[in-house]
Design an enzyme around this catalytic site. Structure first.
Site, PDB file in Angstrom:
ATOM      1  N   SER A   1       1.017  -1.041  -0.167  1.00 19.54           N
ATOM      2  CA  SER A   1       0.324   0.035  -0.280  1.00 19.54           C
ATOM      3  C   SER A   1       0.497   0.864   0.280  1.00 19.54           C
ATOM      4  CB  SER A   1      -1.140  -0.005   1.222  1.00 19.54           C
ATOM      5  OG  SER A   1       0.513  -0.140   2.384  1.00 19.54           O
TER       6      SER A   1
ATOM      7  N   GLU B   1       4.770   7.440   5.671  1.00 17.16           N
ATOM      8  CA  GLU B   1       4.117   7.635   4.310  1.00 17.16           C
ATOM      9  C   GLU B   1       4.803   9.465   3.892  1.00 17.16           C
ATOM     10  OE1 GLU B   1       3.266   6.083   1.671  1.00 17.16           O
ATOM     11  OE2 GLU B   1       3.627   4.351   2.556  1.00 17.16           O
TER      12      GLU B   1
ATOM     13  N   CYS C   1       3.108  -5.642  10.138  1.00 17.69           N
ATOM     14  CA  CYS C   1       2.755  -4.400   9.054  1.00 17.69           C
ATOM     15  C   CYS C   1       4.128  -4.089   8.717  1.00 17.69           C
ATOM     16  CB  CYS C   1       2.276  -3.189   9.845  1.00 17.69           C
ATOM     17  SG  CYS C   1       1.749  -1.816   8.290  1.00 17.69           S
TER      18      CYS C   1
HETATM   19  N1  DGL Z   1       2.686  -2.080   4.589  1.00 12.92           N
HETATM   20  C1  DGL Z   1       1.117  -2.812   4.631  1.00 12.92           C
HETATM   21  C2  DGL Z   1       1.080  -3.840   5.539  1.00 12.92           C
HETATM   22  O1  DGL Z   1       1.527  -4.659   6.168  1.00 12.92           O
HETATM   23  C3  DGL Z   1       0.536  -1.420   5.491  1.00 12.92           C
HETATM   24  C4  DGL Z   1      -1.129  -1.525   5.223  1.00 12.92           C
HETATM   25  C5  DGL Z   1      -2.345  -0.817   5.419  1.00 12.92           C
HETATM   26  O2  DGL Z   1      -2.072   0.431   4.189  1.00 12.92           O
HETATM   27  O3  DGL Z   1      -2.877  -0.119   6.204  1.00 12.92           O
HETATM   28  O4  DGL Z   1      -0.015  -4.474   6.020  1.00 12.92           O
END
Ligand code: DGL
Length: 265
Positions: free
Chosen positions: A10, A150, A182
């Protein structure tokens, strides 16, 4: 054989996975897509995440990718099954490293930081159910960290304040293993380690997914065994500054300035 492997997230978090992939697979080329315009995926519906993932995989297949790594726990939880049904090329997903943490804990208390979407997913439920009789899992949605990453903010008072708040219940419960569920969170590893202290081990899924990717490439006979100077290409659906900063920090770029192309897909 030198067709690239597509990797997406994302946003910029999946770069922590890409780093492990480039080390484990030095002869492979990679294309990375950061879907920053749609981040965070955590609060999105399953069908939205399926739509975003499909668009990115279509783009990566147009770029001749031979396999896809979903370097995002949330997108894996929501979309990996549908994506495997829809596309013929191998698709590797990622889930929080609950299993190694549960096997390693001595206190019987494991903390997991992830998004709400990841905690809702079947993968997470199935894995955590396996250990529920022996290990207490302490789940924490780490709201706000992705947004800071971000923006390119990885340390400083706001980061410390948030992480201290999320770690306080972990300390109270005597957690000795902390799973970063995450892919954005390893970008805060320095602050997390400082606040967690020496008694808590921090585990992420980067190396395990890189190993799994190698196995999948070998099984499908698409591993590039010939020597090749690794080529990396980067695309983002919005902004390039944070991505470039992380690239400069994580990767040896030598004299080369990272090039990020902005795409609308
Ligand atoms: N890097 C994503 C993950 O591992 C981020 C999640 C998101 O965009 O909320 O879940």
């Amino acid at each position: 054989m030198d067709k690239p492997i597509g990797v997406f997230d994302s946003g910029i978090g999946g770069l922590t996975v890409l780093k492990e992939l480039t080390e484990m697979l030095p002869h492979e080329n990679f294309i990375y897509v950061a879907d920053s315009i749609n981040a965070p995926y955590g609060p999105r519906t399953r069908s939205e995440i399926i739509k975003f993932s499909s668009r990115i995989i279509d783009f990566l297949i147009q770029k001749s990718c031979k396999a896809i790594v979903i370097a995002c726990n949330t997108a894996t939880a929501a979309a990996v099954h549908d994506m495997r049904r829809k596309y013929k090329i191998p698709i590797i997903g990622l889930e929080p490293a609950v299993k190694p943490a549960c096997l390693a804990t001595k206190t019987g208390h494991v903390g997991v930081l992830a998004t709400a979407g990841t905690f809702r997913g079947n993968h997470f439920k199935t894995t955590s159910d396996k250990y529920k009789d022996y290990v207490a899992l302490h789940l924490q949605v780490a709201k706000g960290l992705l947004e800071l990453a971000e923006k390119g903010v990885f340390k400083g008072p706001i980061v410390e304040e948030l992480i201290s708040r999320y770690m306080a219940p972990m300390h109270d419960k005597n957690v000795d293993q902390l799973v970063l569920g995450c892919t954005h969170y390893p970008l805060f590893k320095e602050v997390i380690s400082d606040i967690a202290g020496e008694q808590i081990s921090i585990i992420d899924s980067g190396e395990a997914v890189a190993r799994r990717t190698k196995d999948v490439l070998m099984t499908n006979k698409i591993l590039n065994t010939e020597s090749n100077v690794q080529k990396l290409r980067f695309y983002s659906t919005m902004g390039e500054v944070a991505l470039k900063n992380v690239l400069l920090n994580l990767f040896e770029m030598g004299q080369n300035k990272p090039v990020v192309e902005i795409i609308s897909i």
